[in-house]
Design an enzyme around this catalytic site. Structure first.
Site, PDB file in Angstrom:
ATOM      1  N   ARG A  48       0.856  -1.186   0.000  1.00  0.00           N
ATOM      2  CA  ARG A  48       0.000   0.000   0.000  1.00  0.00           C
ATOM      3  C   ARG A  48       0.889   1.231   0.000  1.00  0.00           C
ATOM      4  NH1 ARG A  48       2.397   1.986   3.734  1.00  0.00           N
ATOM      5  NH2 ARG A  48       0.829   3.628   3.783  1.00  0.00           N
ATOM      6  N   GLY A  49       0.232   2.414  -0.129  1.00  0.00           N
ATOM      7  CA  GLY A  49       1.011   3.640  -0.296  1.00  0.00           C
ATOM      8  C   GLY A  49       1.110   3.923  -1.794  1.00  0.00           C
ATOM      9  N   ALA A  50       0.856   5.173  -2.180  1.00  0.00           N
ATOM     10  CA  ALA A  50       0.691   5.504  -3.601  1.00  0.00           C
ATOM     11  C   ALA A  50       1.875   5.073  -4.490  1.00  0.00           C
ATOM     12  CB  ALA A  50       0.401   7.000  -3.735  1.00  0.00           C
ATOM     13  N   GLN A 198      -2.088   2.578   9.970  1.00  0.00           N
ATOM     14  CA  GLN A 198      -0.785   2.639   9.283  1.00  0.00           C
ATOM     15  C   GLN A 198       0.255   3.372  10.125  1.00  0.00           C
ATOM     16  OE1 GLN A 198      -3.715   3.275   7.831  1.00  0.00           O
ATOM     17  NE2 GLN A 198      -3.733   2.764   5.661  1.00  0.00           N
ATOM     18  N   ASP A 239      -1.894  10.979  -2.066  1.00  0.00           N
ATOM     19  CA  ASP A 239      -2.302   9.941  -3.023  1.00  0.00           C
ATOM     20  C   ASP A 239      -2.652  10.534  -4.374  1.00  0.00           C
ATOM     21  OD1 ASP A 239      -2.976   8.723  -0.196  1.00  0.00           O
ATOM     22  OD2 ASP A 239      -2.644   7.105  -1.638  1.00  0.00           O
ATOM     23  N   ASN A 249      -5.307  12.476   0.649  1.00  0.00           N
ATOM     24  CA  ASN A 249      -4.401  11.622   1.416  1.00  0.00           C
ATOM     25  C   ASN A 249      -5.241  10.849   2.419  1.00  0.00           C
ATOM     26  OD1 ASN A 249      -1.677  10.702   2.009  1.00  0.00           O
ATOM     27  ND2 ASN A 249      -1.807  11.843   3.908  1.00  0.00           N
ATOM     28  N   LYS A 250      -4.596  10.032   3.205  1.00  0.00           N
ATOM     29  CA  LYS A 250      -5.279   9.163   4.168  1.00  0.00           C
ATOM     30  C   LYS A 250      -6.321   9.901   5.003  1.00  0.00           C
ATOM     31  CE  LYS A 250      -5.024   5.703   4.443  1.00  0.00           C
ATOM     32  NZ  LYS A 250      -6.052   4.907   3.707  1.00  0.00           N
TER      33      LYS A 250
HETATM   34  O1  MRU Z   1      -4.483   3.264   2.234  1.00  0.00           O
HETATM   35  P1  MRU Z   1      -3.010   3.457   2.107  1.00  0.00           P
HETATM   36  O2  MRU Z   1      -2.241   2.895   3.245  1.00  0.00           O
HETATM   37  O3  MRU Z   1      -2.500   2.992   0.763  1.00  0.00           O
HETATM   38  O4  MRU Z   1      -2.819   5.027   2.150  1.00  0.00           O
HETATM   39  C1  MRU Z   1      -1.541   5.565   2.061  1.00  0.00           C
HETATM   40  C2  MRU Z   1      -1.500   7.028   2.212  1.00  0.00           C
HETATM   41  O5  MRU Z   1      -2.496   7.685   2.345  1.00  0.00           O
HETATM   42  C3  MRU Z   1      -0.148   7.681   2.094  1.00  0.00           C
HETATM   43  O6  MRU Z   1      -0.061   8.795   2.900  1.00  0.00           O
HETATM   44  C4  MRU Z   1       0.065   8.096   0.622  1.00  0.00           C
HETATM   45  O7  MRU Z   1      -0.166   7.031  -0.232  1.00  0.00           O
HETATM   46  C5  MRU Z   1       1.413   8.639   0.394  1.00  0.00           C
HETATM   47  S1  MRU Z   1       2.630   7.382   0.448  1.00  0.00           S
HETATM   48  C6  MRU Z   1       4.143   8.006   0.048  1.00  0.00           C
END
Ligand code: MRU
Length: 348
Positions: A48-50, A198, A239, A249-250
């Site tokens: 996970r994470g963009a 997270q 994201d 973002n999250k």
């Molecule tokens: O749902 P997730 O864990 O994929 O969400 C991740 C986030 O919101 C991060 O802050 C975002 O992707 C940036 S990662 C460098």
């Protein structure tokens, strides 16, 4: 042609992912030898994470091409069949634009190549390029962002925008890493980031592993710690960033940004250029993923709410650009007005 980081390993035949659902308690790995496995790993948040899902999807695409070539398809057949494989990978998570960006880049490469011979090598090289570039980009984001942090700063971060959310090094946490590498003493407050945790599970684990002074708080404490003057800056990832500077973002990021504004704390967003989506005007156009109700009704595998309660579980929110002090990219720091300045950055 191989690559190995904390988040992922490309062996040449398969993509090995650290299973982020099991951290911080177990370090176990999922090995994906086909694109369906990669799609499922993205959907179920093994990875996970963009930027990490962008890179993982590129390797998923390579595995898809490999499968089609095994069927002795012609170049044109591969081209038509890969579209549905791309769709499977795209249908996993809607918010982070890096996923669509990476797959678009892969398809462009495949079409540019234009012939059967050497096709697999070309797409594999492109996926590796995406992954390796991501690390370099994060280091550049780190160098740029570290200028904003003074020695002795305490920084609040939300979710995990670290090595685990990227191929390596991280975006928001990359800024903290770079500042630390420059010899600055940086302390970190990590929001736990309900419901998926997270912050508690991944950011705390990752930063402690790297010797950071990190303090975990639950999400409802961030206002109070800011009011107490404990936070000098907020740094988060993104994201998707719209052309006007609105940031998806999250979930919970918006709340942190409002609180930062209230307390005069600068709110910085660290993200690669691949997270910018200039095709959309504002955050209103960003699709927000909704996830399973169990993430809210349960915590740590245990039910915490009455049966049949109504639940709403948006996984992301949008922070209005007025609340963002600066956007840190690999090309430099962008300040308001974002509409003009982001466009300029892209054109450079
Ligand atoms: O749902 P997730 O864990 O994929 O969400 C991740 C986030 O919101 C991060 O802050 C975002 O992707 C940036 S990662 C460098």
């Amino acid at each position: 042609m191989k690559l190995k980081t904390i988040t992922m390993e490309w062996t040449g035949d398969s993509l090995v992912l650290i299973d982020q659902r099991r951290l911080p308690f177990e370090e176990v790995y999922v090995t994906c030898a086909d694109y369906r496995c990669v799609a499922l790993a993205i959907k179920e948040m093994v990875v996970r994470g963009a930027p990490a899902i962008g890179a993982a999807s590129a390797f998923g695409y390579v595995l898809g091409v490999k499968e089609l070539l095994k069927k002795s398809y012609s170049y044109d057949q591969v081209l038509s069949q890969i579209r549905s494989i791309r769709e499977v990978l795209e249908r996993t998570r809607p918010t982070a634009v890096n996923l669509f960006w990476a797959l678009e880049r892969m398809e462009k490469k495949l079409m540019e190549h234009g012939k059967y011979e050497g096709l697999l090598k070309v797409v594999e090289e492109e996926a590796l390029k995406i992954a390796k570039e991501d690390i370099e980009i994060n280091k550049a984001i780190g160098q740029n962002g570290a200028q904003l942090l003074q020695d002795g700063f305490t920084v609040l971060t939300h979710c995990n925008a670290g090595a685990l959310a990227t191929v390596d090094y991280g975006t928001a946490l990359g800024v903290l890493r770079a500042a630390k590498e420059q010899g600055k003493r940086i302390k970190v407050f990590a929001d736990e980031t309900r419901p998926y945790l997270q912050g508690a599970r991944l950011t705390a684990w990752e930063l402690m592993r790297d010797g950071f002074d990190v303090t975990l708080i639950s999400d409802n404490m961030s206002g109070w710690v800011m009011k107490q003057g404990k936070i000098d800056a907020v740094v988060v990832g993104a994201d998707r960033i719209a052309s006007n500077g609105d940031v998806a973002n999250k979930i919970g990021t918006y709340m942190v940004a409002v609180l930062a504004k209230r307390h005069g704390v600068p709110f910085y967003v660290a993200a690669p250029m691949s997270t910018l989506d200039l095709s959309i005007e504002s955050g209103n156009n960003i699709p927000i993923e909704e996830r399973s109700h169990e993430e809210v009704t349960n915590c740590g595998g245990r039910r915490i709410a009455p049966n049949n309660v109504n639940v709403y579980n948006p996984a992301f929110d949008v922070t209005d650009h007025e609340l963002v002090s600066a956007i840190i990219t690999e090309k430099g720091i962008v300040y308001p007005p974002y509409k003009e300045n982001l466009k300029k950055l892209f054109e450079e």
